[in-house]
Enzyme design. Structure first.
Site, short mmCIF file in Angstrom:
data_model
loop_
_atom_site.label_atom_id
_atom_site.label_comp_id
_atom_site.label_asym_id
_atom_site.label_seq_id
_atom_site.Cartn_x
_atom_site.Cartn_y
_atom_site.Cartn_z
N ASP A 266 0.86 -1.18 0.00
CA ASP A 266 0.00 0.00 0.00
C ASP A 266 0.91 1.24 0.00
OD1 ASP A 266 -2.16 1.69 -0.06
OD2 ASP A 266 -3.24 0.72 1.58
C1 NOJ Z 1 -4.07 3.85 0.10
C2 NOJ Z 1 -5.25 2.96 0.24
O1 NOJ Z 1 -5.21 2.25 1.46
C3 NOJ Z 1 -5.40 1.98 -0.89
O2 NOJ Z 1 -6.62 1.30 -0.75
C4 NOJ Z 1 -5.32 2.68 -2.21
O3 NOJ Z 1 -5.56 1.77 -3.25
C5 NOJ Z 1 -3.97 3.34 -2.32
N1 NOJ Z 1 -3.83 4.32 -1.25
C6 NOJ Z 1 -3.75 4.01 -3.65
O4 NOJ Z 1 -4.53 5.13 -3.77
#
Ligand code: NOJ
Length: 742
Positions: A266
């Site tokens: 993430d």
């Molecule tokens: C953080 C989020 O937790 C995740 O779900 C998301 O896909 C990513 N950022 C990218 O934006």
């Protein structure tokens, strides 16, 4: 490309070129513009380094992505195309209801169709991978991201997760390179849905049994459906942040679950290991992540700046890099990017597909199917457009374009159909009279949202707004209150300790009720809210979540009865936040509380019921359904047997309606404590007044399996109860015995 060619390519690449593939940066670092879904400053990168990266996120649009791809390929030593990724969560340009609302449809067919539309629109906008489905089990409505999950039940999430994967990736017998197909990405691996206290990014403290049984199931189902990517979660589980958890990634995900696709971290999760306190610096974080099996480092510089040195210093085997890069190259190849790096990217197709009539029709249908009717005293709904009565639509959502949830961008409010527009189209030329009043803004003065958005009160005369609303209510036969939380009070970083609608709106409801108690309340939200103050003051209540582009039309369809409500709660509605976590499949205790209220030495609260306000699976229709007793095809089951459980469901009301018939099982005695009930089947039936239909479910031994006292995944012989009914409170049951296995 053939596998052999990919292997040759990998062999030719230098260490730096390979590591480049493992780095993902936000599109705004390559060219101007883009959408930020996390901190902007987690990556600093030189032009030389960015010429080698393997993927970008959060840049959309055929024109700009075509140009970026063209320039990038021209500059890359092996002309390897970039992967373009984006959070296409509940639609790209045609916005569908938020995932939590999609959960309330209990319909894999609708969810798959919505994902298909999202994929087609994303593909023409140049996107190759969406960061969806989010398959985190969610049982704490304080957590802002419950809006992005399909709900509290692992079985339902698994069914809907598979549907999303099919929708994105094109379904069975389809290849990723097929037209309109994009790769899905299962997230957030693992157990991101259970942060302590509902606080986003917090640690997860659940047992391995709960983890495996209630959290891994939906991820596993989507892996089996062929989802090509998995994202690690921000949280720790068992005190280890997921991106560093070698057991989780290598043993559980790859070995046990059989996942052979790409693992991406993430956003900045690799570098965040330093804040977690398990890495000294980002070099150590990079080492932990690669050892754990993270293939792509999203938005941190840990891999970019340290992986090569770690290999050169002998701390990380180059073999690990090669394995990761091969998986990334393979995904690019499966998407057909080596042959056609632009895939479906096309400005012309964007014009043709974005929010086209067909997509809007589906969005309207999906939204209406996700609305949950909680209450309808005296059959106040549906409203009659042929009457000579006056309706007052009051509240900050009566004429609001922000109906699309916190994961929808780029925001195009001009596309959204407001309630006023939807109702206007429905009532034009009819005798019913409609008046409108805003009453108050969505947020209270000074209230903060995740995006630091605030209502600007400098120009607002709250008293006047409220007075106008009360005057409108006085003249009306029926009032429709359009209330709810703000989209930015939910989503990532959108946790709330108080899960009620903003105070101003409650005050508005109270004042309106003093002059008119014929109230229908329409509630917008991204989570289950504390609703008792609303349900007590309203004769009818319709939960519409965040319904998307066609929200206003779908709301008008349901309010005026052109479409009957059929949604069912995919998350329990608590009476108060103090009951959290509260979910239908809770476990039996030694001191059960049979009444819900606490008397004596039994489980529960002194000052609150143990019962929810409305249970999981609950939702009314404009008609009523009757269930016959359940018949079972046999009362004894051997391992290989299938038992058919049948009921007759009848429409005993005076209009047509769709019922979601739910099958729950209870394992009466186990070697470990078993849940009260487990959802194991859903069927939707549409019935005319007076019509009855037999509904059957097949029960197999596999549905009875769980982790026993020794953590073996087995079924245990003994008595089982089969419930079939309208919600998780169903008490219509029959019993069978699973015989001793030979
Ligand atoms: C953080 C989020 O937790 C995740 O779900 C998301 O896909 C990513 N950022 C990218 O934006």
């Amino acid at each position: 490309m053939e596998q052999r060619q990919l292997e040759n390519l990998l062999r030719e690449m230098t260490l730096e070129e390979k590591i480049g593939q493992m780095v993902q940066i936000s599109g705004h670092l390559l060219t101007e513009g883009g959408i930020l879904t996390g901190p902007a400053d987690t990556v600093e990168i030189t032009g030389e380094q960015s010429a080698l990266i393997g993927s970008i996120l959060n840049k959309v649009g055929a024109k700009s992505l075509h140009r970026i791809q063209e320039e990038y390929i021209a500059g890359h030593p092996y002309h390897i195309p970039l992967l373009m990724m984006f959070d296409v969560i509940n639609g790209m340009e045609t916005i569908f209801p938020i995932p939590l609302a999609q959960g309330c449809t209990f319909s894999p067919e609708l969810v798959e169709a919505a994902a298909r539309v999202a994929a087609k629109e994303a593909a023409v906008a140049g996107i190759h991978v969406t960061f969806s489905p989010m398959l985190d089990t969610v049982r704490d409505p304080r957590w802002g991201r419950v809006m992005e999950s399909t709900g509290e039940d692992p079985w339902l999430n698994a069914e809907l997760g598979k549907a999303m994967v099919r929708g994105y990736q094109g379904g069975e017998n389809e290849v990723l390179s097929g037209a309109g197909n994009i790769s899905g990405c299962i997230k957030h691996f693992a157990a991101y849905g259970a942060p302590e206290g509902g606080r986003d990014y917090d640690n997860v403290e659940i047992s391995e049994r709960t983890f495996r049984e209630d959290y891994l199931r939906a991820y596993q189902a989507a892996v089996e459906e062929g989802c090509a990517m998995v994202m690690t979660s921000f949280n720790s589980w068992n005190r280890i942040p997921s991106s560093a958890n070698r057991w989780l990634m290598r043993k559980v995900l790859r070995e046990e679950m059989g996942f052979d696709g790409v693992v991406i971290s993430d956003y900045a999760a690799v570098a965040e290991m330093v804040s977690h306190g398990i890495a000294e610096d980002s070099r150590e974080a990079a080492k932990l992540a690669i050892m754990a099996g993270v293939d792509i480092d999203m938005m941190s510089t840990a891999y970019l700046n340290h992986l090569a040195d770690l290999v050169r210093d002998g701390e990380v085997e180059e073999r690990l890099i090669d394995e990761a890069v091969m998986r990334i190259l393979k995904l690019k190849n499966d998407l057909g990017l080596f042959e056609n790096p632009f895939k479906d990217c096309s400005e012309e197709k964007e014009r043709e597909l974005f929010a086209c009539v067909e997509h809007r029709e589906l969005a309207r249908k999906a939204a209406a199917a996700s609305f949950v009717l909680l209450k309808n005293e005296g059959k106040l709904l549906p409203l009659d457009k042929q009457s000579r009565k006056t309706l007052a639509f009051i509240g900050p959502y009566a004429e609001n374009t922000e109906l699309y949830g916190s994961w929808s961008f780029p925001v195009k409010p001009e596309r959204t159909v407001t309630i006023r527009q939807g109702v206007g189209q429905k009532t034009v030329g009819n005798s019913v009279k409609v008046v409108w009043a805003k009453g108050c803004p969505v947020l209270n003065e000074g209230m903060v949202t995740r995006m630091k958005y605030r209502e600007d009160y400098t120009e607002i005369d709250l008293n006047r707004l409220m007075d106008d609303a009360v005057n409108a209510a006085k003249t009306a036969d029926t009032v429709v209150m359009c209330l709810g939380e703000h989209r930015d009070q939910t989503g990532e970083g959108g946790s709330r300790a108080v899960i009620r609608i903003p105070e101003n709106q409650l005050e508005l409801l109270k004042r309106v009720r003093q002059v008119n108690d014929n109230i229908v309340t329409v509630i917008f939200s991204g989570r289950p809210l504390e609703m008792e103050e609303i349900t007590e003051r309203s004769k009818a209540v319709l939960m519409v979540w965040m319904p998307g582009t066609e929200g206003g039309n779908a709301i008008a369809d349901v309010l005026f009865g052109d479409t009957a409500p059929e949604g069912k709660l995919s998350m329990t509605l608590p009476r108060s936040a103090g009951q959290i976590p509260i979910y239908y499949s809770q476990f039996r205790t030694g001191r059960p509380n049979r009444t819900g209220t606490k008397i004596g030495f039994c489980n529960g609260y002194l000052d609150e019921s143990t019962k929810p306000l409305y249970p999981f699976g609950f939702g009314l229709s404009y008609t009523a359904f009757d269930y016959s007793p359940i018949t079972l095809s046999r009362k004894e089951m051997k391992k290989e047997d299938t038992i058919t459980a049948t009921v007759t469901v009848s429409n005993i009301g005076d209009c047509a309606g769709t019922e979601t018939v739910q099958l729950y099982l209870r394992d009466v005695k186990g070697s470990v404590i078993r849940p009260m009930k487990m959802l194991r089947g859903v069927q939707k039936v549409t019935l005319q007044p007076g019509e009855g239909r037999e509904v059957s479910f097949a029960i197999t031994e596999e549905m009875l399996e769980f982790y026993d006292a020794d953590m073996n995944y087995v079924s245990e012989p003994g008595l089982f109860r089969v419930f079939i009914g309208t919600d998780s409170g169903a008490d219509n049951y029959a019993e069978f015995t699973l015989m001793q296995h030979k």
